[in-house]
Every structure is written in C-alpha cells, then in structure tokens.
Design a protein around this motif. Structure first.
Motif, PDB file in Angstrom:
ATOM      1  N   THR A 141       0.963  -1.058   0.015  1.00 32.86           N
ATOM      2  CA  THR A 141      -0.006  -0.040   0.134  1.00 32.86           C
ATOM      3  C   THR A 141       0.847   1.194   0.006  1.00 32.86           C
ATOM      4  N   SER A 143       0.356   4.312   0.025  1.00 34.02           N
ATOM      5  CA  SER A 143      -0.031   5.461   1.042  1.00 34.02           C
ATOM      6  C   SER A 143      -0.159   4.852   2.322  1.00 34.02           C
ATOM      7  N   ASP A 145      -1.853   2.668   3.684  1.00 30.62           N
ATOM      8  CA  ASP A 145      -3.305   2.602   4.313  1.00 30.62           C
ATOM      9  C   ASP A 145      -3.213   1.287   5.095  1.00 30.62           C
ATOM     10  N   VAL A 148      -5.733  -1.639   4.082  1.00 25.85           N
ATOM     11  CA  VAL A 148      -4.984  -2.506   2.973  1.00 25.85           C
ATOM     12  C   VAL A 148      -4.052  -3.355   3.886  1.00 25.85           C
ATOM     13  N   PHE A 149      -3.185  -3.006   4.518  1.00 22.13           N
ATOM     14  CA  PHE A 149      -2.223  -3.400   4.878  1.00 22.13           C
ATOM     15  C   PHE A 149      -2.506  -4.795   6.015  1.00 22.13           C
ATOM     16  N   TYR A 337     -11.229  -5.939   3.748  1.00 21.95           N
ATOM     17  CA  TYR A 337     -10.394  -5.020   2.626  1.00 21.95           C
ATOM     18  C   TYR A 337     -11.466  -4.286   1.695  1.00 21.95           C
ATOM     19  N   HIS A 341     -11.695  -0.330   2.658  1.00 23.36           N
ATOM     20  CA  HIS A 341     -10.782   0.204   1.730  1.00 23.36           C
ATOM     21  C   HIS A 341     -11.637   0.441   0.519  1.00 23.36           C
TER      22      HIS A 341
END
Length: 474
Positions: A141, A143, A145, A148-149, A337, A341
């Motif tokens: 990710t 950014s 985020d 996501v991670f 996710y 996200h």
C-alpha cells in the motif's frame, strides 16, 4: 505523512543488485510465511507427542501459550530493534533463533526449560515476520493505508497458521511428530542461505542505542502472563482452589501484577506507559477481544471433545476441517479489505458482522451436531469461525492504529495480543473445561439407565448439546 509516502518510490536497497526488483518483495513474503509456519511445538502433533512422551496435554498447551506470550510481549521492542540493527542482522538472528529452538525443543524433557525455549522461539518468530512485512508495506500500500495492510497481513499470518497445522498433522501421520521440527529447521536454513547470498547490511534509519527500555518491566509482564496461562491451563488438573498449589499460584499472580502496576507508575519509561490506557476506545476494544477469544475457545475444548470422544474421528479426518477454516480466513480478510478500503463503511458494522459470524458458528454447531452427522455438514460452521476470526482480528488492529499515537501503538498492540492470543483463549478454555466437568457426570446420572450398546452414541450427542447450549448462553 501519506503524501510523503506516495512521493517516495518503493525500493528494497538491502538486496544485492543481481536480485531482480520484481521478485524482491515476494522473497520477503516467502520468508514471512516460513516464520509463521514455525513454533516451539505443534498442536497438530499433540496426540502423538502425548503417546510417546511423558508430557500431558496441559504441558503441551503451556508450550503453545509460552510461544504466544513471547510473540505478544515483544511488540514494544520491534521498532527499537529496527533502529538499532540492520534488516539482515535481525532476519538472520531471527531465523537462527527459530532454527536452534526447533532443533532442541524435541530433546528437552525439563518443562520450565521447554517453556523458555518456546518463549524465545515466539520472540524470534514475530521479529522475523515484522522485519519482512514492514519492509514491503509500501509495496502492499504506497499510501500506508492500514485498511489494506492489515487484511493482507492477516492472510499471511492466519493462513500460515492453518497450513502449518495441516502440514504438521500430515508429517506426523506419515512419518513422525518431530519431522515438523526438522522441516522448520530445513526451511530456516534456506532462509539463512537466501539472506546470506541475496541481501547486504543496509541501514534505513540512524543507529540508535537500546537505552531507556524497561527490561525488568518486560520480564515482569511476561512472568505475569505466563502465570495466568499456567493458572487456567492447569486449573482442572489441580482441581482449582481445592489444591494448595493453586492457592499459592493465585497469590503469586496477585503479587506479580501488583509489582508490575507499581513499577508502571514509578519508573520514567515503563514497558507499558499508563497514558496508553487512558485512550478513549482502548478498553472497550480490549474487553471485546477478550470475550471474543473466550467464545472461540470452544474450538479447543468442545469441538475437540466432539470430534475425538463422540465421533471418534481419526487425526486425518479431523484435520480436513482446517480447509474450510482456511477458506473462511481468506474470505474474511478480503471482505474486510472490501468493506473498509473499497466501500469505506463503518468499523462498528463490520465488528457486528464479525460477531454475527461467531454466533453462526456456535448456532451451527448446536443445531447440526448429532452422533450420525456427516463431516461435510461441519464445513459451513468452520468457515464461519475462520471468517469471524479474520474479520475481527484485522478490524481491531485497524481500530488500534487509528485511535493510538505512534508512541503508544506498539504498546497497545502488545496488550491487545496478550488478551487476543493468550489470556482470552486460556480463560475461555478453562470455563468450558469446568463446565464439562459438571455436565458430563450430571448427564450420566440422568441418562445412565437408558444407556446400552445401541443408545450409547446418543448419550454423547445429549452431553454435547447441553454443553453447546452453555457455550451459546455465555
């Protein structure tokens, strides 16, 4: 911070130049998976180990709790180690630690030493996993985020746990229980070879000494968690408070906890800072994850009693249920996710969905379990358990990252995992075990006159239904 992260291209300068850029992150994914496969001793081989050694079930479960305690208590040190040592040094040390612990664990018969080895193995396991995943975070990710991670991270962690259980069971069945240790030793040698040949020492941050760490506080908190685990793990063996040993251990737990709390308020940099606990939403998260783990402890007590004692399933039959659990974990992580996200929906609603998954698991087990049930009918409840576990684990960690400052995030993560991986499960298992101790004699007394060679299997179903009713009401 996110803008800065987006402007920096992802790179892994610790690799030597001959390693292609595209495969570098996948090498670290592979190493992280191998670390998550490891453990001091393996639950999949528990029955054969009990048959070949003098160890009881409680002894082997205590090895598991020691391993999980080592992982949980080490979280506040992860970033300090990252700023002190290079990535190659940390990964090589972690792989060597896992290798040595798996090599010596099958040979140790002195229980405190075996627990210590499992504890150290847990520290090495989480150190290796963190080093790999933190270095490929921007690849996963750009950014940073965490919605996501963390779902992707839990695919690696929870998926590897299920695959490790499957692998250890198959190796035990076809070869011997200590072949899992030999496999892990071999795979750690492969890791060391990869790290030696393909990586170099590279420092991303300024070297900082390991000053200001409350080492004694870390030891005291680890002792306290292990005492709690021992207390509830061996409670049924010692007949709880009818035993003098149990009374002494209970007093030791109170004394240790008092010393830990007093030290937390008296030293300048305690291992767990008091300011961490005043965060508005931290305590509800910690309480909720504890109760969730207590509910899910049915997996290790009620579920195993049904599969082994009522249905008389063999090891290779029972382990087939790991596959639907694995599918539930993968779907739970991807659903998290998508929910957080892609759709940006509410955390609270996702937590409710996760709790609904637990209810579906318990309700499904209650209504489906009969003495003549086909194994395939258990696939859906197992998938619900895996789905709920993945959703709640990833969601709670994302919530922690959002409500905690960076200074206290890893401390809160350590407390969270102490309750998540150790205390919630062992306390829930103790409650279920105590409930079984009351309900089985009661059911035998009530239905003993109706038991004969034809109706004996029905008695198991009656006992099981009574216990599931208790689990659903808790």
């Amino acid at each position: 911070m996110n803008g800065i992260a987006q402007s920096i291209p992802f790179s892994m300068p610790m690799f030597r130049t001959f390693v292609p850029e595209k495969i570098r992150p996948w090498v670290y994914v592979f190493i992280a998976v191998t670390f998550q496969f490891s453990g001091g001793l393996y639950i999949g081989t528990l029955n054969q180990m009990m048959g070949e050694t003098t160890l009881m079930r409680e002894d082997l479960l205590m090895c598991l709790y020691a391993n999980l305690t080592g992982m949980a208590i080490y979280f506040p040190l992860l970033f300090r180690m990252k700023f002190r040592f290079t990535n190659k040094t940390l990964l090589c040390a972690a792989a060597t630690g896992v290798l040595v612990c798996n090599m010596v664990a099958p040979c140790i018969t002195f229980l405190p030493l075996l627990w210590f080895v499992c504890f150290i193995e847990g520290m090495c396991k989480i150190q290796g996993t963190f080093e790999c995943m933190s270095n490929i975070q921007l690849w996963m990710t750009p950014s940073r985020d965490f919605s996501v991670f963390f779902p992707l991270l839990h695919i690696v962690i929870l998926g590897s746990m299920q695959l490790s259980d499957l692998l250890s069971t198959y190796l035990m069945y076809y070869y011997h229980w200590d072949y899992m240790q030999l496999f892990i030793c071999g795979i750690m040698m492969v890791n060391l070879l990869i790290l030696t040949v393909c990586t170099r020492h590279f420092r991303m941050f300024k070297k900082l000494p390991l000053f200001g760490i409350d080492w004694l506080g870390a030891v005291l908190w680890a002792v306290f968690v292990l005492e709690i685990a021992y207390l509830f793990d061996y409670g049924d063996y010692y007949d709880w408070w009818n035993s003098e040993v149990f009374w002494r251990l209970s007093m030791a737990v109170l004394v240790t906890f008092t010393v830990c709390v007093l030290r937390m308020f008296s030293v300048r940099h305690p291992y767990f800072e008091p300011k961490m606990f005043v965060c508005r939403h931290l305590l509800p998260i910690l309480l909720l994850i504890t109760f969730v783990e207590m509910f899910l402890a049915a997996e290790h007590v009620l579920e195993e009693v049904f599969l082994e004692e009522v249905m008389r399933y063999g090891t290779m039959t029972g382990v087939q249920l790991d596959w639907p659990v694995l599918s539930g974990i993968l779907s739970g992580c991807m659903f998290t996710y998508w929910w957080l996200h892609i759709r940006r929906f509410s955390y609270l609603k996702l937590i409710i969905i996760g709790l609904a998954g637990i209810i579906c698991y318990l309700a499904g087990m209650y209504f489906l379990l009969l003495s003549d049930i086909h194994l395939s009918l258990l696939y859906l409840p197992m998938a619900c358990r895996g789905f709920a576990y993945a959703v709640l684990s990833a969601t709670f960690m994302i919530c922690l990252e959002e409500i905690m400052s960076f200074q206290h995030f890893f401390q809160a993560l350590s407390v969270f995992n102490i309750l998540h991986m150790v205390m919630g499960g062992v306390i829930g298992a103790a409650i279920y075990t105590r409930g079984l101790a009351y309900c089985i004699p009661d059911n035998i007394a009530r239905y003993g006159t109706d038991v004969d060679s034809v109706a004996v299997s029905r008695m198991g179903g009656v006992i099981w239904r009574v216990m599931l009713r208790l689990s659903c009401l808790m």
